[in-house]
Write a protein that holds these residues in place. Structure first.
Motif, PDB file in Angstrom:
ATOM      1  N   ARG A   4       0.930  -1.234   0.039  1.00  0.00           N
ATOM      2  CA  ARG A   4      -0.050  -0.002   0.057  1.00  0.00           C
ATOM      3  C   ARG A   4       0.993   1.117  -0.075  1.00  0.00           C
ATOM      4  NH1 ARG A   4      -5.121  -0.944   0.418  1.00  0.00           N
ATOM      5  NH2 ARG A   4      -6.044  -2.843   1.301  1.00  0.00           N
ATOM      6  N   CYS A   7       2.241   1.905  -3.513  1.00  0.00           N
ATOM      7  CA  CYS A   7       1.303   2.409  -4.458  1.00  0.00           C
ATOM      8  C   CYS A   7       0.859   3.901  -4.195  1.00  0.00           C
ATOM      9  CB  CYS A   7      -0.060   1.539  -4.248  1.00  0.00           C
ATOM     10  SG  CYS A   7       0.145  -0.014  -4.984  1.00  0.00           S
ATOM     11  N   GLU A   8       0.675   4.153  -2.775  1.00  0.00           N
ATOM     12  CA  GLU A   8       0.588   5.655  -2.519  1.00  0.00           C
ATOM     13  C   GLU A   8       1.676   6.637  -2.961  1.00  0.00           C
ATOM     14  OE1 GLU A   8      -0.013   5.606   1.696  1.00  0.00           O
ATOM     15  OE2 GLU A   8      -1.843   4.731   1.527  1.00  0.00           O
ATOM     16  N   CYS A  46      -4.803  -2.941  -3.748  1.00  0.00           N
ATOM     17  CA  CYS A  46      -3.777  -2.028  -3.288  1.00  0.00           C
ATOM     18  C   CYS A  46      -3.745  -0.812  -4.771  1.00  0.00           C
ATOM     19  CB  CYS A  46      -2.443  -2.541  -2.985  1.00  0.00           C
ATOM     20  SG  CYS A  46      -2.466  -3.397  -1.420  1.00  0.00           S
TER      21      CYS A  46
END
Length: 398
Positions: A4, A7-8, A46
């Protein structure tokens, strides 16, 4: 990074059009993702983003990294091809997408090096070519995405050379010529050097195979001059020189022994000396000794053509010696010189018979390597008063 978090950070880089940030995140050598072993559905969740192009891209990218991590190289290669298509789609749809080109370069280079133990590497390369050709067609229709198209061209040229399919390269080169035709040709200074150097290396290499020596010299010379300085660009400069040196020799430009040694190109030292001195025997010996290396690099036939230059330089040395002798005897320069000393020289250097000597001299005259004619009646060569040994650039076969 967790999946996560990764991806952020990618989303932030995308929203900011941060070229360096995105490229750094996508480089597996820089960033490790610790929970790749989770279920596929977790990775897909995600990857969710408001932009479908980027959702597709990240989903395939995470799956590629997961498969690579688990040793499933075959599946990783499949995902890799989807990754290429997804980032190109995002690149095409972006209003100003040039910031994505560094990431496109990174991904194609990394994917090219993916290995699938136990499988046929040729088959994998052909699959990659199929994907790259689809991408090439897409980018070729988008005039504003030329830089990306040029990089995909580089990758296709690289793949075709790896497979020995040199005949497939011409349509790519023609596409570039046509694309930039209205602007008077491709301006190297308007494209990133990392792309320009790669493109002109492969383009110049293709010219070598096509026996377009002057075009090859121009493109390879530009690539050499624009390589990164110092140790960083050493390997690239050496690869370029492996093709540029034979071109220079063919054009009568002889490299220094010091320069050849600096780049570990010792195989050319004696060949260069043979060309300079007109030493036919040394030339034949060294060409035979290193024939396997030259055949593998694709320069053997080009180097074999250098024998004409070696013959010409041998004849020039004979002409110089005979001219000095005649001046000493008669007090004036002569344009007519007996064929006999040329027969002696060629019998000594190449075991030629008198008839073979005449054939070699006739060919040199036909190729415009010697300016003059043979008088069979008097068994003499009548040399031109003006430049009896013209520069290589003016030869018929140059």
């Amino acid at each position: 990074l967790s999946c996560r978090e990764f991806c952020e950070r990618v989303w932030r880089s995308v929203n900011r059009s941060d070229a360096d940030g995105l490229r750094g995140l996508l480089d597996p050598a820089n960033v490790s993702i610790r929970d790749l072993v989770q279920e596929d559905s977790f990775l897909h969740n995600c990857a969710q983003h408001q932009d479908k192009n980027w959702t597709d891209f990240l989903r395939e990218y995470l799956m590629m990294r997961k498969c690579k991590h688990q040793g499933n190289a075959g599946r990783a290669l499949e995902c890799a091809q989807a990754v290429i298509k997804a980032i190109v789609t995002a690149y095409v749809d972006a209003d100003e997408g040039s910031w994505l080109v560094p990431s496109l370069q990174l991904l194609t280079m990394w994917i090219r090096k993916l290995e699938n133990p136990g499988s046929d590497p040729t088959a994998a390369t052909k699959e990659l070519i199929s994907t790259l050709r689809d991408v090439f067609k897409t980018l070729n229709r988008e005039k504003s995405k030329r830089i990306g198209m040029l990089w995909i061209t580089c990758e296709l040229l690289r793949a075709y050379f790896a497979l020995g399919q040199i005949n497939q390269c011409q349509f790519l080169i023609n596409a570039i010529i046509q694309l930039y035709q209205k602007e008077g040709g491709l301006n190297q200074n308007e494209i990133p050097k990392s792309i320009g150097v790669t493109l002109f290396f492969f383009w110049g290499k293709h010219c070598v195979f096509d026996y377009k020596f002057q075009d090859a010299d121009a493109k390879l010379t530009w690539a050499l001059r624009n390589c990164p300085p110092g140790q960083k660009g050493f390997k690239a400069r050496k690869r370029i020189l492996e093709y540029l040196v034979p071109c220079k020799l063919r054009l009568g430009i002889l490299p220094s022994e010091e320069g050849l040694k600096r780049y570990g190109l010792d195989v050319f030292i004696d060949l260069t000396r043979a060309v300079r001195e007109g030493d036919v025997r040394l030339f034949d010996e060294r060409l035979e000794e290193h024939s396997i290396k030259f055949i593998r690099s694709g320069t053997y036939l080009l180097l074999e053509k250098l024998k004409l230059l070696v013959y010409r330089n041998l004849c020039r040395h004979v002409h110089s010696i005979e001219l000095q002798r005649l001046i000493a005897e008669t007090g004036k320069a002569a344009t007519q010189i007996s064929i006999a000393p040329f027969e002696v020289a060629l019998r000594w250097q190449d075991d030629c018979t008198p008839d073979e000597t005449v054939c070699i001299l006739s060919n040199l005259i036909y190729q415009k390597a010697i300016k003059g004619y043979i008088s069979n009646e008097h068994k003499k060569i009548v040399f031109s008063k003006d430049k009896p040994f013209p520069p290589v650039s003016t030869w018929r076969s140059s």
